[in-house]
Scaffold this motif. Structure first.
Motif, PDB file in Angstrom:
ATOM      1  N   ARG A 217      44.301  35.689  29.372  1.00 20.18           N
ATOM      2  CA  ARG A 217      43.211  34.665  29.229  1.00 20.18           C
ATOM      3  C   ARG A 217      42.567  34.258  30.727  1.00 20.18           C
ATOM      4  O   ARG A 217      41.520  33.809  30.849  1.00 20.18           O
ATOM      5  CB  ARG A 217      43.450  33.319  28.554  1.00 20.18           C
ATOM      6  CG  ARG A 217      43.769  33.684  26.911  1.00 20.18           C
ATOM      7  CD  ARG A 217      44.288  32.526  26.113  1.00 20.18           C
ATOM      8  NE  ARG A 217      44.326  32.871  24.672  1.00 20.18           N
ATOM      9  CZ  ARG A 217      44.878  32.051  23.993  1.00 20.18           C
ATOM     10  NH1 ARG A 217      45.742  30.928  24.117  1.00 20.18           N
ATOM     11  NH2 ARG A 217      44.792  32.315  22.606  1.00 20.18           N
ATOM     12  N   GLY A 218      43.616  34.142  31.688  1.00 26.02           N
ATOM     13  CA  GLY A 218      43.378  33.704  32.938  1.00 26.02           C
ATOM     14  C   GLY A 218      42.291  34.827  33.785  1.00 26.02           C
ATOM     15  O   GLY A 218      41.466  34.582  34.050  1.00 26.02           O
ATOM     16  N   LEU A 219      42.874  36.070  33.500  1.00 24.74           N
ATOM     17  CA  LEU A 219      42.110  37.115  34.062  1.00 24.74           C
ATOM     18  C   LEU A 219      40.617  37.232  33.268  1.00 24.74           C
ATOM     19  O   LEU A 219      39.571  37.508  33.916  1.00 24.74           O
ATOM     20  CB  LEU A 219      42.877  38.598  33.843  1.00 24.74           C
ATOM     21  CG  LEU A 219      43.828  38.771  34.563  1.00 24.74           C
ATOM     22  CD1 LEU A 219      44.626  40.118  33.983  1.00 24.74           C
ATOM     23  CD2 LEU A 219      43.913  38.746  36.143  1.00 24.74           C
ATOM     24  N   ILE A 220      40.477  37.162  31.997  1.00 30.59           N
ATOM     25  CA  ILE A 220      39.329  37.005  31.153  1.00 30.59           C
ATOM     26  C   ILE A 220      38.205  35.887  31.815  1.00 30.59           C
ATOM     27  O   ILE A 220      37.196  36.002  32.028  1.00 30.59           O
ATOM     28  CB  ILE A 220      39.433  36.777  29.975  1.00 30.59           C
ATOM     29  CG1 ILE A 220      39.959  38.133  29.283  1.00 30.59           C
ATOM     30  CG2 ILE A 220      38.177  36.664  29.101  1.00 30.59           C
ATOM     31  CD1 ILE A 220      40.589  37.996  27.978  1.00 30.59           C
ATOM     32  N   ALA A 221      39.057  34.616  32.031  1.00 29.96           N
ATOM     33  CA  ALA A 221      38.135  33.715  32.700  1.00 29.96           C
ATOM     34  C   ALA A 221      37.927  34.075  34.093  1.00 29.96           C
ATOM     35  O   ALA A 221      36.739  33.634  34.526  1.00 29.96           O
ATOM     36  CB  ALA A 221      39.056  32.347  32.779  1.00 29.96           C
ATOM     37  N   GLU A 222      38.527  34.509  34.979  1.00 29.73           N
ATOM     38  CA  GLU A 222      38.377  35.080  36.258  1.00 29.73           C
ATOM     39  C   GLU A 222      37.225  35.944  36.061  1.00 29.73           C
ATOM     40  O   GLU A 222      36.237  35.951  37.196  1.00 29.73           O
ATOM     41  CB  GLU A 222      39.610  35.778  36.785  1.00 29.73           C
ATOM     42  CG  GLU A 222      39.386  36.292  38.158  1.00 29.73           C
ATOM     43  CD  GLU A 222      40.469  36.989  38.670  1.00 29.73           C
ATOM     44  OE1 GLU A 222      40.727  38.157  38.785  1.00 29.73           O
ATOM     45  OE2 GLU A 222      41.511  36.302  39.168  1.00 29.73           O
ATOM     46  N   ALA A 223      37.184  36.918  35.157  1.00 28.27           N
ATOM     47  CA  ALA A 223      35.977  37.901  35.033  1.00 28.27           C
ATOM     48  C   ALA A 223      34.740  37.014  34.701  1.00 28.27           C
ATOM     49  O   ALA A 223      33.774  37.642  35.373  1.00 28.27           O
ATOM     50  CB  ALA A 223      36.422  39.033  34.282  1.00 28.27           C
ATOM     51  N   ALA A 224      34.678  36.171  33.906  1.00 27.56           N
ATOM     52  CA  ALA A 224      33.604  35.410  33.534  1.00 27.56           C
ATOM     53  C   ALA A 224      32.942  34.524  34.652  1.00 27.56           C
ATOM     54  O   ALA A 224      31.810  34.698  34.903  1.00 27.56           O
ATOM     55  CB  ALA A 224      33.965  34.384  32.485  1.00 27.56           C
ATOM     56  N   ASP A 225      33.856  34.198  35.572  1.00 26.48           N
ATOM     57  CA  ASP A 225      33.405  33.427  36.638  1.00 26.48           C
ATOM     58  C   ASP A 225      32.691  34.120  37.762  1.00 26.48           C
ATOM     59  O   ASP A 225      31.967  33.717  38.412  1.00 26.48           O
ATOM     60  CB  ASP A 225      34.797  32.627  37.270  1.00 26.48           C
ATOM     61  CG  ASP A 225      35.224  31.547  36.399  1.00 26.48           C
ATOM     62  OD1 ASP A 225      34.383  31.207  35.469  1.00 26.48           O
ATOM     63  OD2 ASP A 225      36.218  30.976  36.732  1.00 26.48           O
ATOM     64  N   ALA A 226      33.256  35.592  37.574  1.00 22.62           N
ATOM     65  CA  ALA A 226      32.690  36.338  38.783  1.00 22.62           C
ATOM     66  C   ALA A 226      31.444  37.138  38.540  1.00 22.62           C
ATOM     67  O   ALA A 226      30.530  37.686  39.089  1.00 22.62           O
ATOM     68  CB  ALA A 226      33.628  37.560  39.008  1.00 22.62           C
ATOM     69  N   SER A 227      31.194  37.111  37.079  1.00 19.96           N
ATOM     70  CA  SER A 227      29.851  37.711  36.538  1.00 19.96           C
ATOM     71  C   SER A 227      28.693  36.727  36.719  1.00 19.96           C
ATOM     72  O   SER A 227      28.702  35.587  36.784  1.00 19.96           O
ATOM     73  CB  SER A 227      30.081  38.127  35.036  1.00 19.96           C
ATOM     74  OG  SER A 227      30.293  36.653  34.245  1.00 19.96           O
TER      75      SER A 227
END
Length: 227
Positions: A217-227
């Motif tokens: 979930r942390g990686l998914i949030a990281e990806a969302a923040d980067a998009s």
């Protein structure tokens, strides 16, 4: 104990190596990794210890090959079921938890693999040559890349680098939590005697699922923040 003639052809040597690995696997059903010695393995295979080193340079080299084979079996077993691990219509955080739950269940069904992963860095990667270390690390790398590709298929929000980080963390968590969930007898007695210590004795499946889900979930949030 079997008694063998010296293997002379490549085919015979390959068969001898497999016999040694099968014997080592059988021994791990009876004893922990730390108790498996090259002397006892040689005795059970029916080879002198000096002859054993024609096939494996050390006990650790045997166990690393066994680990690679166990990991390959795990990948083959889960390959066909992976598409059903998640509900494609679910949100990314829900799918992350579903993936974590299935990883926990499938790894727990392979105790030898988990046991070997739990001692990989502290024991198995010592007393080996550069050639053995390189061969094992390349096999490990390929396995983690395979898992990373499957994780990205289930969680397409992750990019290639994040999926590889997730795959690596899965292996780290398996090894660390398998060890902590199987304490020595004195430690287990202490946990049972004092309920305030219970949190230090996690059940493997529950602890792995929670930790893996949090990381994904942390990686998914990281990806969302980067998009």
């Amino acid at each position: 104990m079997a008694t063998f003639q010296r293997a002379r052809s490549d085919e015979q040597r390959a068969m001898r190596r497999q016999s040694i690995l099968r014997t080592a696997a059988d021994m791990l059903d009876e004893m922990p990794v730390a108790a498996l010695s090259l002397n006892e393995l040689s005795r059970r295979v029916g080879l002198a210890k000096s002859a054993m080193t024609r096939y494996f340079e050390s006990r650790e080299a045997v166990l690393l090959d066994l680990l690679s084979e166990a990991a390959a079996r795990y990948r083959a077993e889960i390959a066909a079921t992976l598409p059903g691990w998640v509900d494609p219509s679910a949100s990314a955080p829900v799918r992350a938890r579903q993936v974590a739950a299935r990883l926990a269940k499938t790894f727990a069904a392979h105790p030898t693999l988990c046991e070997l992963l739990s001692v990989q860095h502290a024991i198995l990667e010592h007393n080996i040559s550069v050639d053995v270390a390189t061969r094992y690390k390349r096999s490990s790398r390929d396995g983690m890349r395979w898992l990373a590709e499957r994780l990205r298929g289930l969680l397409p929000e992750l990019d290639d680098e994040q999926a590889l980080r997730a795959s690596h963390m899965v292996i780290i968590l398996v090894g660390a939590l398998w060890t902590r969930s199987r304490p020595a007898p004195a430690q287990l007695a202490a946990f049972q005697a004092d309920s305030s210590l219970a949190f230090m004795h996690p059940a493997f499946g529950e602890a792995f699922e929670a930790a893996a889900a949090t990381f994904l979930r942390g990686l998914i949030a990281e990806a969302a923040d980067a998009s």
